[in-house]
Design an enzyme around this catalytic site. Structure first.
Site, PDB file in Angstrom:
ATOM      1  N   SER A 207       0.136  -7.715  10.542  1.00  0.00           N
ATOM      2  CA  SER A 207      -0.743  -8.601   9.767  1.00  0.00           C
ATOM      3  C   SER A 207      -1.179  -7.939   8.471  1.00  0.00           C
ATOM      4  O   SER A 207      -1.388  -8.608   7.455  1.00  0.00           O
ATOM      5  CB  SER A 207      -1.965  -9.012  10.598  1.00  0.00           C
ATOM      6  OG  SER A 207      -2.677  -7.882  11.063  1.00  0.00           O
TER       7      SER A 207
ATOM      8  N   ASP B  17     -11.262 -11.966   3.434  1.00  0.00           N
ATOM      9  CA  ASP B  17     -10.658 -11.047   4.393  1.00  0.00           C
ATOM     10  C   ASP B  17     -11.503  -9.786   4.574  1.00  0.00           C
ATOM     11  O   ASP B  17     -11.540  -9.206   5.661  1.00  0.00           O
ATOM     12  CB  ASP B  17      -9.248 -10.668   3.941  1.00  0.00           C
ATOM     13  CG  ASP B  17      -8.259 -11.806   4.142  1.00  0.00           C
ATOM     14  OD1 ASP B  17      -8.574 -12.734   4.910  1.00  0.00           O
ATOM     15  OD2 ASP B  17      -7.177 -11.767   3.537  1.00  0.00           O
ATOM     16  N   GLY B  18     -12.191  -9.355   3.516  1.00  0.00           N
ATOM     17  CA  GLY B  18     -13.059  -8.189   3.636  1.00  0.00           C
ATOM     18  C   GLY B  18     -14.189  -8.419   4.619  1.00  0.00           C
ATOM     19  O   GLY B  18     -14.577  -7.509   5.361  1.00  0.00           O
TER      20      GLY B  18
ATOM     21  N   THR C 275       0.985  -7.720   4.621  1.00  0.00           N
ATOM     22  CA  THR C 275       0.844  -8.571   3.438  1.00  0.00           C
ATOM     23  C   THR C 275      -0.170  -8.017   2.445  1.00  0.00           C
ATOM     24  O   THR C 275      -0.376  -8.618   1.386  1.00  0.00           O
ATOM     25  CB  THR C 275       0.408  -9.989   3.842  1.00  0.00           C
ATOM     26  OG1 THR C 275      -0.842  -9.917   4.541  1.00  0.00           O
ATOM     27  CG2 THR C 275       1.446 -10.644   4.739  1.00  0.00           C
ATOM     28  N   ALA C 276      -0.810  -6.903   2.773  1.00  0.00           N
ATOM     29  CA  ALA C 276      -1.861  -6.343   1.919  1.00  0.00           C
ATOM     30  C   ALA C 276      -1.301  -5.200   1.063  1.00  0.00           C
ATOM     31  O   ALA C 276      -0.343  -5.384   0.322  1.00  0.00           O
ATOM     32  CB  ALA C 276      -3.035  -5.903   2.786  1.00  0.00           C
TER      33      ALA C 276
ATOM     34  N   ARG D 169       6.305  14.449  -0.663  1.00  0.00           N
ATOM     35  CA  ARG D 169       5.538  14.863  -1.837  1.00  0.00           C
ATOM     36  C   ARG D 169       5.330  13.636  -2.701  1.00  0.00           C
ATOM     37  O   ARG D 169       6.300  12.983  -3.094  1.00  0.00           O
ATOM     38  CB  ARG D 169       6.269  15.957  -2.618  1.00  0.00           C
ATOM     39  CG  ARG D 169       6.375  17.285  -1.887  1.00  0.00           C
ATOM     40  CD  ARG D 169       7.319  18.231  -2.621  1.00  0.00           C
ATOM     41  NE  ARG D 169       7.367  19.536  -1.976  1.00  0.00           N
ATOM     42  CZ  ARG D 169       8.137  19.833  -0.925  1.00  0.00           C
ATOM     43  NH1 ARG D 169       8.918  18.892  -0.389  1.00  0.00           N
ATOM     44  NH2 ARG D 169       8.133  21.039  -0.408  1.00  0.00           N
TER      45      ARG D 169
END
Length: 266
Positions: free
Chosen positions: A158, A45-46, A161-162, A148
């Site tokens: 999308s 994905d990166g 999910t990360a 704070r």
């Protein structure tokens, strides 16, 4: 058709990149790394995030497709042993595209009201350089809360999910044009209060974050980490642009979620 191939940079991915390029050139397709109509991302994905940002100025003209070479890539439809099938599909099969919403981030500085605009495929995070982040959070022009805590995360469907998922946020289907605001370790006691729950904002609502004291922020846009000084405000909303993924076979969103987090089961 013009194409480009983006690689993670490891030996396996680079080898696959060379094979894909050679196969597509054999089908009389044109390698064009500046103005491709389709971009094949080989890696994880990166790698796809890198490709997205490289071609973010031509999203209406470029579609993306992913081949994952390591752990399962959430954005990837294909695995290495399928590249011949993928190449044939690209060269011979008319494909359709699916569109996912994006996050627009506008950073405004005190000096001359200067602005910087960014697009995120997954998320934007906002943290203070030192200590806790203290900032007013406005929704659709109205003060909602004074936050704070460690920071704030705004994600796309999308991207839900990360990082958002790790913060306890909801997983949102990308057919919903919205962004999600999730808190990072908010301070809640008798003096300081926040809503303490993720918020889902529709496309016609924006979220404005204004520092109460500290004006230097660490802002991430997907995989990019940026230091912003003398910040007046950060505005986040659903972008007018969308990312387009080339689909050559069905791969439903919830199937991706199942494969990524639950597994195929028995």
């Amino acid at each position: 058709m013009k194409f480009a191939v983006s690689s993670k940079g490891d030996q396996v991915s680079d080898t696959l990149k060379s094979k894909i390029q050679a196969y597509l050139l054999d089908f009389d397709m044109e390698l064009d790394e500046n103005e491709p109509e389709i971009v094949i991302s080989v890696g994880g994905d990166g790698t796809l995030l890198y490709a997205f940002h490289r071609y973010s100025d031509r999203l209406d003209k470029t579609a993306f497709v992913g081949v994952h070479t390591g752990h399962l890539g959430f954005y990837a439809d294909w695995v290495p042993h399928e590249i011949e099938k993928l190449v044939l599909a690209i060269a011979k099969t008319p494909y359709h595209t699916v569109e996912y919403p994006l996050l627009e981030v506008i950073v405004t500085y005190h000096e001359n009201e200067r602005e910087e605009r960014y697009l995120a495929l997954n998320e934007c995070t906002i943290k203070s350089i030192e200590g806790s982040l203290v900032a007013d959070v406005e929704i659709k022009g109205q003060l909602f809360e004074t936050f704070r805590g460690d920071g704030l995360c705004l994600s796309t469907p999308s991207g839900s999910t990360a990082y958002n998922k790790a913060l306890g946020g909801a997983i949102i289907h990308p057919s919903i044009r919205a962004i999600q605001l999730a808190e990072m370790a908010s301070i809640n006691n008798r003096v300081f209060r926040t809503v303490g729950s993720p918020l889902l904002l529709p496309s016609h609502h924006d979220c404005m974050i204004k520092p109460r004291n500290e004006v230097d922020f660490q802002v991430t846009i997907d995989h990019l980490t940026l230091l912003h000084k003398d910040v007046k405000s950060i505005r986040c909303q659903v972008a007018s642009e969308k990312v387009r993924f080339a689909r050559f076979r069905p791969f439903p969103f919830w199937k991706r979620v199942q494969d990524s987090f639950i597994g195929k089961g028995e």
